[in-house]
Design a protein around this motif. Sequence first.
Motif, PDB file in Angstrom:
ATOM      1  N   ARG A 189       0.856  -1.187   0.000  1.00 26.89           N
ATOM      2  CA  ARG A 189       0.000   0.000   0.000  1.00 26.89           C
ATOM      3  C   ARG A 189       0.894   1.239   0.000  1.00 26.89           C
ATOM      4  N   ILE A 190       0.504   2.223  -0.796  1.00 23.82           N
ATOM      5  CA  ILE A 190       1.317   3.427  -0.933  1.00 23.82           C
ATOM      6  C   ILE A 190       1.082   4.340   0.265  1.00 23.82           C
ATOM      7  N   GLU A 191       2.154   4.641   0.994  1.00 22.53           N
ATOM      8  CA  GLU A 191       2.055   5.498   2.168  1.00 22.53           C
ATOM      9  C   GLU A 191       2.328   6.953   1.818  1.00 22.53           C
ATOM     10  N   SER A 192       3.270   7.178   0.911  1.00 23.75           N
ATOM     11  CA  SER A 192       3.579   8.537   0.473  1.00 23.75           C
ATOM     12  C   SER A 192       4.070   8.483  -0.972  1.00 23.75           C
ATOM     13  N   LEU A 193       3.855   9.583  -1.691  1.00 22.61           N
ATOM     14  CA  LEU A 193       4.242   9.613  -3.103  1.00 22.61           C
ATOM     15  C   LEU A 193       4.363  11.055  -3.575  1.00 22.61           C
ATOM     16  N   ASP A 194       5.424  11.315  -4.312  1.00 18.30           N
ATOM     17  CA  ASP A 194       5.627  12.601  -4.970  1.00 18.30           C
ATOM     18  C   ASP A 194       6.224  12.288  -6.336  1.00 18.30           C
ATOM     19  N   ALA A 195       5.385  12.347  -7.376  1.00 20.11           N
ATOM     20  CA  ALA A 195       5.819  11.907  -8.700  1.00 20.11           C
ATOM     21  C   ALA A 195       5.329  12.855  -9.785  1.00 20.11           C
ATOM     22  N   ARG A 196       6.046  12.849 -10.919  1.00 20.61           N
ATOM     23  CA  ARG A 196       5.703  13.650 -12.083  1.00 20.61           C
ATOM     24  C   ARG A 196       5.749  12.756 -13.322  1.00 20.61           C
ATOM     25  N   LEU A 197       4.797  12.951 -14.214  1.00 23.91           N
ATOM     26  CA  LEU A 197       4.744  12.183 -15.452  1.00 23.91           C
ATOM     27  C   LEU A 197       4.432  13.124 -16.605  1.00 23.91           C
ATOM     28  N   PHE A 252       1.017  16.225 -22.561  1.00 25.38           N
ATOM     29  CA  PHE A 252       0.297  16.212 -21.282  1.00 25.38           C
ATOM     30  C   PHE A 252       1.267  15.929 -20.133  1.00 25.38           C
ATOM     31  N   ALA A 253       0.836  16.281 -18.940  1.00 29.08           N
ATOM     32  CA  ALA A 253       1.635  16.028 -17.738  1.00 29.08           C
ATOM     33  C   ALA A 253       0.699  15.668 -16.594  1.00 29.08           C
ATOM     34  N   ALA A 254       1.281  15.091 -15.560  1.00 32.32           N
ATOM     35  CA  ALA A 254       0.498  14.720 -14.379  1.00 32.32           C
ATOM     36  C   ALA A 254       1.374  14.846 -13.136  1.00 32.32           C
ATOM     37  N   LYS A 255       0.743  15.232 -12.036  1.00 40.72           N
ATOM     38  CA  LYS A 255       1.386  15.254 -10.728  1.00 40.72           C
ATOM     39  C   LYS A 255       0.643  14.257  -9.844  1.00 40.72           C
ATOM     40  N   ALA A 256       1.388  13.316  -9.274  1.00 42.93           N
ATOM     41  CA  ALA A 256       0.753  12.246  -8.504  1.00 42.93           C
ATOM     42  C   ALA A 256       1.174  12.299  -7.041  1.00 42.93           C
ATOM     43  N   LYS A 257       0.235  11.891  -6.173  1.00 40.51           N
ATOM     44  CA  LYS A 257       0.491  11.818  -4.742  1.00 40.51           C
ATOM     45  C   LYS A 257      -0.308  10.659  -4.170  1.00 40.51           C
ATOM     46  N   ALA A 258       0.006  10.271  -2.942  1.00 41.05           N
ATOM     47  CA  ALA A 258      -0.759   9.223  -2.267  1.00 41.05           C
ATOM     48  C   ALA A 258      -2.116   9.778  -1.865  1.00 41.05           C
ATOM     49  N   ASP A 259      -3.132   8.909  -1.890  1.00 35.54           N
ATOM     50  CA  ASP A 259      -4.489   9.374  -1.579  1.00 35.54           C
ATOM     51  C   ASP A 259      -4.918   9.075  -0.143  1.00 35.54           C
ATOM     52  N   GLU A 260      -3.985   8.661   0.705  1.00 38.63           N
ATOM     53  CA  GLU A 260      -4.232   8.369   2.114  1.00 38.63           C
ATOM     54  C   GLU A 260      -5.088   7.124   2.309  1.00 38.63           C
ATOM     55  N   GLY A 277      -3.956   4.225   0.547  1.00 36.64           N
ATOM     56  CA  GLY A 277      -3.079   3.212  -0.030  1.00 36.64           C
ATOM     57  C   GLY A 277      -3.009   3.247  -1.540  1.00 36.64           C
ATOM     58  N   GLY A 278      -3.615   4.260  -2.157  1.00 33.01           N
ATOM     59  CA  GLY A 278      -3.634   4.356  -3.606  1.00 33.01           C
ATOM     60  C   GLY A 278      -2.967   5.617  -4.113  1.00 33.01           C
ATOM     61  N   VAL A 279      -3.301   5.985  -5.364  1.00 36.01           N
ATOM     62  CA  VAL A 279      -2.692   7.128  -6.040  1.00 36.01           C
ATOM     63  C   VAL A 279      -3.776   8.078  -6.540  1.00 36.01           C
ATOM     64  N   GLN A 280      -3.497   9.356  -6.421  1.00 39.00           N
ATOM     65  CA  GLN A 280      -4.337  10.379  -7.030  1.00 39.00           C
ATOM     66  C   GLN A 280      -3.441  11.258  -7.891  1.00 39.00           C
ATOM     67  N   ALA A 281      -3.825  11.441  -9.157  1.00 40.61           N
ATOM     68  CA  ALA A 281      -3.002  12.214 -10.085  1.00 40.61           C
ATOM     69  C   ALA A 281      -3.833  13.310 -10.744  1.00 40.61           C
ATOM     70  N   ASP A 282      -3.277  14.514 -10.770  1.00 38.52           N
ATOM     71  CA  ASP A 282      -3.887  15.623 -11.496  1.00 38.52           C
ATOM     72  C   ASP A 282      -3.261  15.657 -12.884  1.00 38.52           C
ATOM     73  N   VAL A 283      -4.097  15.495 -13.908  1.00 39.61           N
ATOM     74  CA  VAL A 283      -3.637  15.423 -15.295  1.00 39.61           C
ATOM     75  C   VAL A 283      -4.043  16.699 -16.024  1.00 39.61           C
ATOM     76  N   PHE A 284      -3.098  17.287 -16.769  1.00 42.04           N
ATOM     77  CA  PHE A 284      -3.378  18.539 -17.465  1.00 42.04           C
ATOM     78  C   PHE A 284      -2.574  18.598 -18.759  1.00 42.04           C
ATOM     79  N   ASP A 285      -3.007  19.464 -19.665  1.00 40.90           N
ATOM     80  CA  ASP A 285      -2.334  19.599 -20.954  1.00 40.90           C
ATOM     81  C   ASP A 285      -1.165  20.571 -20.848  1.00 40.90           C
ATOM     82  N   LEU A 286      -0.159  20.334 -21.664  1.00 39.37           N
ATOM     83  CA  LEU A 286       0.975  21.250 -21.784  1.00 39.37           C
ATOM     84  C   LEU A 286       0.850  22.085 -23.054  1.00 39.37           C
ATOM     85  N   ASP A 287       0.437  21.457 -24.116  1.00 44.21           N
ATOM     86  CA  ASP A 287       0.130  22.147 -25.368  1.00 44.21           C
ATOM     87  C   ASP A 287      -0.692  21.209 -26.239  1.00 44.21           C
TER      88      ASP A 287
END
Length: 254
Positions: free
Chosen positions: A153-161, A180-188, A190-200
Motif C-alpha cells: 500500500r502506498i504510504e507517500s508519493l511525490d511523482a511527475r509524469l 500532457f503532464a500529471a502530478k501524482a500523490k498518495a491518496d491516504e 493506499g492508492g494514487v491520485q493524479a492531477d492530469v493537465f495539458d501542456l500544449d
Amino acid sequence: MKTKKIFKLPIALFLFLYFLYLLVSSAPAAWAAWAAHKAVPSLWLNNVEGTLWSGRAKLAQIDMGAESLALGELRWELSPWTLLIAKPCMKFETLLPNQQISGSFCQSVFGQSTLSDFNADLPVENLSSILPVQALGPISLQVLEASFDGDARIESLDARLSWQQARVHNGDKWMSLGSFAAKAKADEQGGVQADVFDLDGPYKSALVARWSAGQAWVVDGTITPQEGADELVVQGLQLLGEDLGDGSYRVQWP
C-alpha cells in the motif's frame, strides 16, 4: 582496566564492520536477485552475475498485469553501511535501447519499502502490450519519493509524469493529441491520485485520475477541444461526455 575496555570497543566495531564488508563483497549476486524478487514480486532478474554488493542481471523484466515490460540489463550497487540500520539500500539502472531507468530502492526489515530519485525515460510504444490502443510519443516519469508498507500500500508519493507529442491510432489513422503532464500523490487510502493537465495541443484538459490496489484507474474531469482538434475526437466527446455548454465536456471513465 577501564581504559583498555574503551580501546577494545572501537577495535571490535572495526572488526565487525570489516567482517560485514567481506561478507557483502563476496556474497553471490543471486542473493540480490532473490531479495529483489521478494521485495517486488513482479520483478524478475535472470542471468545474474557479480556480487550482492555490485552486480548485474543480463535480462530483467517486470510484470504488469497479464503482460510484462522488458527492462533489458539491470545493474545495481548495494550500500553495505545501510545494513547497519537494518534498511539495505541499492542504486540501480537498466540499459535498453531508447529506454533509461534509474533510481534508489531501500527495503526495511520491518517491511517498509522506499523509492527515490527514480527516473524513467522511454517511448510509449514500449508499453504497447498493456495499452488499449497504439500510441506514440516519449514519456518521462520522475518519482522524487515514494514509500510502501508491507502490503504494497502506498504510504507517500511525490511523482511527475509527462507524455510529449502524444499520438494515438484510431484504427484508421494517427491522431495528434498534444502534450500532457500529471502530478501524482498518495491518496491516504493506499492508492494514487493524479492531477492530469495539458501542456500544449488542441485539447485543454483538467482531469483527476485515481487508482488503488486491485482496482482499475478511475478518471473524472473536463476536456475542452481547441482549434485544430480532430473531428473524430470531438464526436467521441459529444457521444461519451457531458456537454457543459461552454465548449467543455465532462468525462468519466469507466
